[in-house]
Design an enzyme around this catalytic site. Structure first.
Site, short mmCIF file in Angstrom:
data_model
loop_
_atom_site.label_atom_id
_atom_site.label_comp_id
_atom_site.label_asym_id
_atom_site.label_seq_id
_atom_site.Cartn_x
_atom_site.Cartn_y
_atom_site.Cartn_z
N TRP A 142 -22.69 46.99 60.61
CA TRP A 142 -23.71 47.17 60.21
C TRP A 142 -22.72 48.81 58.66
O TRP A 142 -21.81 49.26 59.31
CB TRP A 142 -24.01 48.42 60.64
CG TRP A 142 -25.28 48.94 59.67
CD1 TRP A 142 -26.28 48.42 59.64
CD2 TRP A 142 -25.87 50.97 60.10
NE1 TRP A 142 -27.03 49.87 58.44
CE2 TRP A 142 -27.04 51.10 59.29
CE3 TRP A 142 -25.36 51.64 60.51
CZ2 TRP A 142 -27.45 52.20 59.12
CZ3 TRP A 142 -25.62 52.58 60.64
CH2 TRP A 142 -27.16 52.81 59.70
N ASP A 223 -24.44 51.88 70.34
CA ASP A 223 -24.63 51.44 69.20
C ASP A 223 -26.26 51.06 69.54
O ASP A 223 -26.07 50.07 69.26
CB ASP A 223 -24.23 52.15 67.71
CG ASP A 223 -25.28 51.75 66.84
OD1 ASP A 223 -26.78 52.19 67.07
OD2 ASP A 223 -25.55 51.72 65.46
N ALA A 225 -30.38 50.31 68.82
CA ALA A 225 -30.56 50.31 67.22
C ALA A 225 -32.70 49.69 67.35
O ALA A 225 -33.15 49.98 67.46
CB ALA A 225 -30.11 50.12 65.97
N LYS A 258 -36.99 51.48 64.96
CA LYS A 258 -37.24 50.08 64.76
C LYS A 258 -38.35 49.83 65.49
O LYS A 258 -39.14 48.67 65.34
CB LYS A 258 -36.15 49.37 65.15
CG LYS A 258 -34.60 49.58 64.51
CD LYS A 258 -34.65 49.68 63.00
CE LYS A 258 -33.05 50.81 62.28
NZ LYS A 258 -32.89 50.15 61.04
C1 LIG Z 1 -26.27 48.56 63.95
C2 LIG Z 1 -27.50 49.72 63.53
N1 LIG Z 1 -27.37 51.07 63.89
C3 LIG Z 1 -28.08 51.94 63.38
C4 LIG Z 1 -29.24 52.02 62.94
C5 LIG Z 1 -29.78 53.73 62.64
O1 LIG Z 1 -31.23 53.65 62.13
P1 LIG Z 1 -32.40 54.94 61.41
O2 LIG Z 1 -33.24 54.81 61.06
O3 LIG Z 1 -33.15 55.36 63.43
O4 LIG Z 1 -30.69 55.42 61.87
C6 LIG Z 1 -28.82 50.90 62.26
C7 LIG Z 1 -30.65 50.81 61.24
O5 LIG Z 1 -30.62 49.79 60.55
C8 LIG Z 1 -28.64 49.42 62.08
O6 LIG Z 1 -29.02 48.70 61.91
#
Ligand SMILES: Cc1ncc(COP(=O)(O)O)c(C=O)c1O
Length: 404
Positions: A142, A223, A225, A258
């Protein structure tokens, strides 16, 4: 009447902030702007990373809407809530995120502004404990991971993760990279629904990674999410739970943005496991201090709604149904794309909102120009970024691009 102030008396020489120069624009934000500016009525925007339903909307979940109503009716104050944020919210997340480890008092957590807040906090904590530590980051990952890690003052080392044109995980190369790392190096892993590739480790691969991470004394930062949007809540956290079985020190950056569809409300959490309950408590004091410097306290509204959903049996049951609906839609569209052409079959074996198409940037631009289909130059697209009626047109255009 007072005279209107005039601006003619300023010193006219403001140059202090000129030192900043231009920001290197985030290519995904530029893509969103380009898609928004396109006036073709049949455009398909699979660049942006949010869930869309069958008619192309990103709805507020029923359970969340009801929780907001309950919150409005019952909330008595908006006074400060403290550095931990909503403690009941974090407590209710434990069984979902930690599974069989929920009762482990060496694992402590706190509420953060989204997954991004949790990542920032986790990496800053690592930097506070060991300035300049090395963080192994998969390629691709990401795009915000690298800036967040660098902003914490940590060093990046890349490990190969996915081969886009071969559409497969570079497992052996990844394991070699881990084998070459030293004790105390940090390894960033995606819990599930890998962004941007959709390619998740299978159970055997997780077991090998866990054995390696544990044996080499690496510090895993997971991570997570998109829990619930891949195979199911327990399945999506299975790799994380294996890590918790084997490792004394684990950092978890979690997001509810999400799976509760509360993207703009910024709802996440950071969980930490250390060698003892006392050490975890002491470490958490540092976490709260670092959070105090960044945002003082997390925003309350979204986490309060998540807490109400999880604490109210009928809302909780409805949320489970709604997450199931989102997951099923993602997997249904994946199956539809996968069945359309053997070259797209791999998409059916991937998870979450994203996959990457084996297209060149030129082919991606042609899709944009000829078909008003917007995706990242890397070929990353949001599987459920389009309404049901647009799926066949999307598939047809992608197949045409691959043929050409
Ligand atoms: C892999 C990953 N980690 C973390 C996040 C961050 O999410 P948040 O919107 O809760 O900050 C995202 C958001 O797109 C993501 O794709």
């Amino acid at each position: 009447m007072l005279d209107e102030p005039t601006m003619t008396g300023t010193n006219g020489g403001a140059q202090f902030f000129d030192a900043l120069g231009d920001v290197q624009s985030d290519s995904l934000l530029a893509l969103i702007a380009m898609a928004n500016a396109d006036t073709r009525s049949d455009k398909i925007d699979v660049g942006v990373g949010v869930y869309r339903d069958g008619v192309g909307n990103t709805p507020i979940l029923r359970a969340v809407k009801k929780a907001e109503k309950l919150l409005w009716e019952t909330q008595q104050t908006k006074s400060y809530i403290g550095g931990f944020g909503d403690r009941r919210y974090t407590e209710l997340l434990r069984p979902i995120v930690l599974g069989r480890h929920a009762g482990d008092d060496r694992i402590v957590g706190l509420h953060t502004p989204g997954g991004c807040g949790a990542l920032s906090l986790g990496f800053k904590l690592i930097a506070a404990a060991h300035p300049g530590s090395k963080v192994l980051v998969g390629t691709p990952t990401w795009p915000n991971h690298v800036p967040v890690i660098e902003a914490a003052g940590l060093n990046i080392a890349q490990y190969p993760y996915y081969e886009r044109l071969q559409t497969c995980i570079r497992f052996d190369a990844m394991m070699d990279a881990f084998d070459g790392a030293g004790a105390g190096d940090v390894v960033l892993l995606h819990g599930c629904c890998h962004n941007p590739t959709g390619a998740d480790l299978d159970e055997d691969q997780w077991r090998s990674v866990v054995e390696m991470v544990s044996r080499k004394g690496l510090i895993p930062l997971v991570d997570i999410a998109y829990q619930g949007l891949g195979r199911g809540f327990a399945e999506d956290a299975a790799g994380l739970h294996l890590l918790l079985d084997a490792c004394d020190e684990v950092v978890i950056a979690q997001s509810c943005d999400k799976n509760f569809g509360v993207y703009r409300d910024r709802v996440g959490s950071l969980f930490l496991k250390t060698g003892s309950a006392a050490a975890s408590k002491r470490t958490m004091d540092h976490v709260v201090q670092i959070a105090r410097e960044m945002w003082s306290m997390p925003p309350d509204h979204g986490a309060a709604c998540v807490r109400i959903v999880l604490d109210t049996p009928d809302l909780r049951a409805d949320w489970d149904v709604e997450v199931g609906e989102m997951r099923n839609r993602i997997n249904r569209i994946r199956a539809r794309i996968a069945g359309a052409d053997p070259r797209l079959a791999y998409i059916g074996g991937q998870f979450g909102m994203f996959s990457m198409l084996p297209l060149s940037p030129e082919q991606v631009h042609k899709l944009r120009d000829d078909h008003a289909i917007y995706m990242a130059d890397s070929g990353r697209f949001n599987v459920i970024g389009m309404a049901d009626h647009a799926v066949d047109r999307f598939i047809g255009a992608v197949v045409e691009a691959m043929n050409g």
